[in-house]
Scaffold this active site. Structure first.
Site, PDB file in Angstrom:
ATOM      1  N   CYS A   4       0.842  -1.194   0.000  1.00 50.83           N
ATOM      2  CA  CYS A   4       0.000   0.000   0.000  1.00 50.83           C
ATOM      3  C   CYS A   4       0.882   1.252   0.000  1.00 50.83           C
ATOM      4  O   CYS A   4       1.660   1.469   0.924  1.00 50.83           O
ATOM      5  CB  CYS A   4      -0.917  -0.007   1.228  1.00 50.83           C
ATOM      6  N   CYS A   7       0.414   3.406   3.086  1.00 46.00           N
ATOM      7  CA  CYS A   7       1.070   2.841   4.269  1.00 46.00           C
ATOM      8  C   CYS A   7       2.555   3.183   4.247  1.00 46.00           C
ATOM      9  O   CYS A   7       3.135   3.529   5.276  1.00 46.00           O
ATOM     10  CB  CYS A   7       0.865   1.328   4.340  1.00 46.00           C
ATOM     11  N   ASP A  30      -1.093  16.996  -2.159  1.00 42.70           N
ATOM     12  CA  ASP A  30      -1.337  16.075  -3.266  1.00 42.70           C
ATOM     13  C   ASP A  30      -0.372  16.380  -4.406  1.00 42.70           C
ATOM     14  O   ASP A  30      -0.118  17.553  -4.709  1.00 42.70           O
ATOM     15  CB  ASP A  30      -2.788  16.219  -3.742  1.00 42.70           C
ATOM     16  N   GLY A  92     -14.719   6.615  -7.324  1.00 46.87           N
ATOM     17  CA  GLY A  92     -13.495   7.309  -7.706  1.00 46.87           C
ATOM     18  C   GLY A  92     -12.287   6.991  -6.854  1.00 46.87           C
ATOM     19  O   GLY A  92     -11.250   7.631  -6.988  1.00 46.87           O
ATOM     20  N   HIS A  99      -8.582   7.832   2.929  1.00 45.26           N
ATOM     21  CA  HIS A  99      -7.943   9.145   2.900  1.00 45.26           C
ATOM     22  C   HIS A  99      -8.982  10.216   2.584  1.00 45.26           C
ATOM     23  O   HIS A  99     -10.021   9.939   1.992  1.00 45.26           O
ATOM     24  CB  HIS A  99      -6.784   9.193   1.894  1.00 45.26           C
ATOM     25  N   HIS A 101      -9.425  14.267   1.131  1.00 49.71           N
ATOM     26  CA  HIS A 101      -8.862  15.391   0.394  1.00 49.71           C
ATOM     27  C   HIS A 101      -9.405  16.675   1.006  1.00 49.71           C
ATOM     28  O   HIS A 101     -10.632  16.829   1.131  1.00 49.71           O
ATOM     29  CB  HIS A 101      -9.298  15.349  -1.076  1.00 49.71           C
TER      30      HIS A 101
END
Length: 113
Positions: A4, A7, A30, A92, A99, A101
Site C-alpha cells: 500500500c 502505508c 497532493d 473514484g 484518505h 482530500h
C-alpha cells in the site's frame, strides 16, 4: 499492508514531506492538485475504505476531522473548503487506503463531476 503506497508514505518510507503528523495521521500535499490547496489526510492505520470502518474507528475519524479543521485554518481557508472521501471504484477511489482530500483556495463548484 506492505504493498500500500499510503502505508509506505505514513511510515516515512517514501520521503514525502508532511505538513502535519501525529501518532494517528499524516497530512501532505497532493502531487496532482485540483485546487490551490489540495492536502491529503490519511490515517497511519491501514483501512481500505470507508466501507471497512468499524465503531472502533469512531475516535480516529473524529480526530481526522479535527486535523482537517486545523489545516484549513493554517491554510487560511476562511471562505470555505471541501472535504472529499472517495469510496470504491465507482466512487473514484484509486488508492485503497482511507484518505480525505482537503480542497480550497478557490470557488469550488457543485456538482463536482
Amino acid at each position: 499492508m506492505s504493498d500500500c503506497i499510503f502505508c509506505k508514505i505514513a511510515a516515512g518510507e517514501m520521503g514525502t514531506e508532511f505538513i502535519y503528523e501525529d501518532d494517528q495521521v499524516v497530512a501532505f500535499r497532493d502531487i496532482n492538485p485540483v485546487a490551490p490547496v489540495h492536502i491529503l489526510v490519511i490515517p497511519k492505520k491501514h483501512i481500505p475504505s470507508a466501507n471497512e470502518l468499524t465503531e472502533a474507528d469512531n475516535q480516529l475519524i473524529g480526530h481526522i476531522f479535527q486535523v482537517i479543521k486545523k489545516l484549513a485554518q493554517k491554510e487560511n481557508l476562511n471562505q470555505g473548503y471541501r472535504i472529499v472521501n472517495n469510496c470504491g471504484r465507482e466512487g473514484g477511489q484509486t488508492v485503497h487506503h482511507l484518505h480525505f482530500h482537503l480542497l480550497g483556495g478557490r470557488n469550488l463548484q457543485w456538482p463536482p463531476g
